[in-house]
Design an enzyme around this catalytic site. Structure first.
Site, short mmCIF file in Angstrom:
data_model
loop_
_atom_site.label_atom_id
_atom_site.label_comp_id
_atom_site.label_asym_id
_atom_site.label_seq_id
_atom_site.Cartn_x
_atom_site.Cartn_y
_atom_site.Cartn_z
N SER A 29 17.16 -5.01 -18.26
CA SER A 29 15.91 -4.27 -17.45
C SER A 29 15.42 -3.34 -18.60
O SER A 29 14.31 -2.41 -18.41
CB SER A 29 16.44 -3.37 -16.36
OG SER A 29 17.43 -2.68 -16.54
N ASN A 116 25.57 2.99 -11.14
CA ASN A 116 25.10 2.90 -9.68
C ASN A 116 24.49 4.17 -9.30
O ASN A 116 23.43 4.05 -8.89
CB ASN A 116 25.85 2.44 -8.60
CG ASN A 116 26.33 0.92 -8.78
OD1 ASN A 116 25.79 0.24 -9.57
ND2 ASN A 116 27.32 0.30 -8.08
N THR A 161 -21.85 4.06 12.53
CA THR A 161 -20.66 3.23 13.18
C THR A 161 -21.16 1.82 12.80
O THR A 161 -22.34 1.69 13.22
CB THR A 161 -20.10 3.74 14.44
OG1 THR A 161 -21.59 3.62 15.41
CG2 THR A 161 -19.88 5.10 14.85
N HIS A 162 -20.02 1.17 12.65
CA HIS A 162 -20.45 -0.41 12.50
C HIS A 162 -21.33 -0.51 11.37
O HIS A 162 -22.06 -1.56 11.42
CB HIS A 162 -21.11 -1.12 13.83
CG HIS A 162 -20.33 -0.65 15.02
ND1 HIS A 162 -19.33 -1.46 15.49
CD2 HIS A 162 -20.34 0.27 15.86
CE1 HIS A 162 -18.92 -0.92 16.69
NE2 HIS A 162 -19.67 0.00 16.97
N SER A 283 -25.20 -4.17 -17.54
CA SER A 283 -25.06 -5.67 -17.54
C SER A 283 -25.42 -6.12 -19.02
O SER A 283 -26.52 -5.81 -19.60
CB SER A 283 -25.82 -6.42 -16.49
OG SER A 283 -26.16 -7.76 -16.59
N LYS A 289 -29.80 -3.27 -15.18
CA LYS A 289 -28.70 -3.13 -14.15
C LYS A 289 -27.67 -1.85 -14.60
O LYS A 289 -27.41 -1.60 -15.83
CB LYS A 289 -27.98 -4.24 -14.14
CG LYS A 289 -28.43 -5.46 -13.66
CD LYS A 289 -28.20 -5.87 -12.16
CE LYS A 289 -26.70 -5.54 -11.48
NZ LYS A 289 -25.92 -6.67 -11.00
N ASN A 291 -24.08 -0.69 -13.21
CA ASN A 291 -22.99 -1.34 -12.25
C ASN A 291 -21.93 -0.15 -11.97
O ASN A 291 -21.66 0.46 -12.74
CB ASN A 291 -22.51 -2.51 -12.78
CG ASN A 291 -23.35 -3.78 -12.73
OD1 ASN A 291 -24.31 -3.80 -11.88
ND2 ASN A 291 -23.26 -4.47 -13.71
N GLU A 296 -15.63 -0.13 -8.27
CA GLU A 296 -15.11 -1.57 -7.69
C GLU A 296 -13.60 -1.51 -8.18
O GLU A 296 -13.06 -2.19 -7.48
CB GLU A 296 -16.02 -2.64 -8.54
CG GLU A 296 -17.39 -2.58 -8.15
CD GLU A 296 -18.13 -3.42 -8.83
OE1 GLU A 296 -18.43 -4.62 -8.38
OE2 GLU A 296 -18.62 -2.95 -9.70
N TYR A 323 25.40 -1.21 -3.40
CA TYR A 323 24.29 -1.37 -4.67
C TYR A 323 24.26 -3.15 -4.74
O TYR A 323 25.47 -3.57 -4.94
CB TYR A 323 24.90 -1.00 -5.91
CG TYR A 323 23.85 -1.57 -7.08
CD1 TYR A 323 22.72 -0.80 -7.31
CD2 TYR A 323 24.37 -2.47 -8.02
CE1 TYR A 323 21.87 -1.34 -8.21
CE2 TYR A 323 23.42 -2.68 -8.91
CZ TYR A 323 22.42 -2.16 -9.17
OH TYR A 323 21.48 -2.64 -10.20
N GLN A 328 17.45 -3.42 -9.18
CA GLN A 328 16.80 -3.61 -10.45
C GLN A 328 15.50 -3.56 -10.58
O GLN A 328 14.61 -3.21 -11.32
CB GLN A 328 17.66 -4.14 -11.45
CG GLN A 328 17.16 -4.00 -12.83
CD GLN A 328 18.30 -4.77 -13.81
OE1 GLN A 328 19.06 -3.95 -14.19
NE2 GLN A 328 17.92 -6.05 -14.47
N LYS A 331 11.82 -1.04 -9.89
CA LYS A 331 11.09 -0.20 -10.80
C LYS A 331 9.68 -0.62 -11.43
O LYS A 331 8.62 0.26 -11.22
CB LYS A 331 12.11 -0.04 -12.21
CG LYS A 331 13.38 0.54 -11.83
CD LYS A 331 14.14 0.77 -13.22
CE LYS A 331 15.55 0.97 -12.69
NZ LYS A 331 16.23 -0.03 -11.85
N1 ARG Z 1 19.99 -1.52 -14.80
C1 ARG Z 1 20.61 -1.46 -13.28
C2 ARG Z 1 19.59 -1.24 -12.54
O1 ARG Z 1 18.42 -0.83 -12.68
C3 ARG Z 1 21.80 -0.10 -13.49
C4 ARG Z 1 22.54 -0.14 -12.48
C5 ARG Z 1 23.69 -1.44 -12.64
N2 ARG Z 1 24.83 -1.50 -12.02
C6 ARG Z 1 25.49 -2.53 -11.87
N3 ARG Z 1 26.56 -2.25 -11.05
N4 ARG Z 1 25.62 -3.56 -12.56
O2 ARG Z 1 19.60 -1.31 -11.14
#
Ligand code: ARG
Length: 466
Positions: A29, A116, A161-162, A283, A289, A291, A296, A323, A328, A331
């Site tokens: 990660s 964790n 309205t509408h 444009s 134009k 825009n 948007e 956990y 993971q 994120k």
């Molecule tokens: N990179 C992991 C995450 O974002 C960290 C925690 C990993 N814990 C484990 N028991 N493998 O969740």
């Protein structure tokens, strides 16, 4: 499939060989969680100080650990740190570098801690900080609206309205509707921060620890109100991320409604507003134009942000406690949504501050579509004591007559009016203009300019405390 010879230096004790390249790729990660470096190091600094204070590590080890961590922080901030995918994530990248820098004492930092609780802490700190930024951006947008509302407290426009012309309102009143919406978003941000203001550090893997740690000390050092109460929940919980995404989704939904209005209002058919050159584009083929691209794109970001919410809800759905590595995947959704909502809020504040209100077209449109028909009905109730239902019918006949004469209500003659109902007097004409209509709506929260001004006053006061 290729297999690395060396096993992971952090957890490879029981492994004879390293992971396959695919395993490494799916497992790592670091490509995105490096964003958490500041929170990770802050957490480790607080943890090390607590370990020293409680006598779990020596003062000397603590000194070396904290000096090393500060060096790493500087290395990362100066672009001098080499992140390694073999080391999976930010936690192990930092810890491995600490071992390079200070040797054996580095191995004591992970006492009474697990990745964790470490990741739960880092991510919570990141989300909390992001919500503080969202609060600031929301306030900037609300302030932009308050300025426009004050300028246009008495500028008449059609209320819809509408998307059909309904009754005249003021542009200031319409702006204040958005202040209410973004004000609710702001209060959701505050609520969520309050709820997530608990430190999970010290929950360790899931069961707590046998070491005599002081979780109150680390909670306080990291700016939390208190530590979390249940170690299992502490490492399983991602509600704070879900709440961030829900708040961002609701806020983005508000932004998309505004964006849509900006798109509609800036068409030549409506011609209610003109976006500044700074927030529109041309444009490449049609020279005439201008825009509303920013509006948007804000409208589109809503799909992306809400997609992140739904994505994380699906990741979390059905996960057993505590956990699981699935988590993971929490994120990227949050990082992407955070960037999108910040950008969307900033773009919208710019558009709102810079747009030109075309008062004459708003006013003209406000008077079309028999928008003061309700005022006629209300007059019949007040002046003639007619029940509202009957007044509604009589007014309907007046509208039909005006329609057949291709004119508006205020241009009917007194004769015309009396052909509809003999008791109507010319006093009625004092009530059929859009200005009179707006001025009369003085009920609390209504569109009368003085009412709008008191809403503005309320929000100016409230914003100081928000
Ligand atoms: N990179 C992991 C995450 O974002 C960290 C925690 C990993 N814990 C484990 N028991 N493998 O969740």
């Amino acid at each position: 499939m290729t297999t690395e010879k060396s096993s992971n230096q952090m957890w490879g004790g029981r492994f004879a060989s390293g992971p396959s390249a695919i395993m490494e790729e799916i497992n790592a990660s670091i490509g995105y969680d490096r964003k958490l470096y500041a929170q990770d190091i802050a957490g480790s600094l607080a943890h090390a100080a607590m370990l020293a204070k409680t006598g779990i590590i020596s003062a000397d080890d603590h000194k070396q650990i904290s000096d090393g961590l500060n060096t790493i922080l500087a290395e990362i901030e100066n672009g001098k740190f080499t992140f390694s995918r073999k080391l999976e994530d930010i936690h192990m990248n930092v810890e491995a570098r600490l071992a390079d820098l200070i040797g054996a004492p580095a191995g004591r930092l992970h006492t009474a801690r697990s990745r964790n609780d470490q990741v739960a802490l880092d991510f919570r700190l990141w989300v909390k900080n992001e919500l503080e930024k969202t609060a600031v951006s929301l306030k900037v947008l609300i302030e932009a609206f308050l300025i426009r509302a004050e300028e246009h407290a008495a500028t008449v426009m059609p209320g819809f309205t509408h998307l059909q012309t309904a009754q005249p309102v003021t542009f200031g009143h319409h702006c204040m509707a958005y202040v209410e919406m973004f004000g609710r978003d702001l209060s959701r941000v505050r609520d969520a921060i309050e709820r997530m203001n608990e430190s999970p550090l010290g929950a360790a893997a899931l069961a707590g620890t046998g070491f005599p740690i002081d979780r109150h000390m680390t909670a306080e050092a990291l700016g939390f109100r208190e530590p979390t109460r249940n170690s299992i929940d502490s490492v399983s919980d991602r509600d704070y991320a879900l709440e961030f995404l829900s708040i961002a989704s609701i806020c983005a939904t508000h932004l998309s409604r505004l964006a849509e209005e900006i798109v509609i209002w800036s068409t030549s058919q409506f011609n209610f507003i003109c976006l500044s050159d700074a927030f529109s584009t041309g444009s490449s083929i049609m020279p005439q134009k201008k825009n509303p691209d920013a509006a948007e794109l804000v409208r589109a970001k809503t799909g992306r942000i809400t997609g992140s919410l739904v994505g994380l809800l699906m990741v979390m759905k059905g996960l057993p406690l505590a956990y699981s590595k699935d988590m993971q995947e929490d994120k990227e959704a949050v990082f992407d949504a955070a960037e999108s909502i910040e950008l969307a809020l900033a773009a919208m504040s710019g558009m709102v501050s810079d747009l030109t209100v075309i008062e004459a077209s708003m006013k003209k449109a406000a008077g079309s579509g028999y928008s003061t028909a309700t005022d006629l009905a209300d007059w019949l109730v007040r002046a003639l004591g007619m029940p509202f239902r009957e007044a509604h019918h009589v007014t309907g006949r007046a509208v039909a007559l005006a329609e057949s004469k291709k004119t508006d209500l205020s241009s009917l003659t007194l004769e015309d009016m009396q052909s509809i109902h003999p008791q109507i007097t010319d006093a009625i004409f004092g009530f059929l203009t859009v200005d009179k209509s707006v001025e009369s709506r003085q009920s609390f929260g209504g569109t009368a300019p003085q009412e709008v001004r008191s809403q503005i006053k309320y929000w100016k006061n409230r914003l100081i405390k928000a």
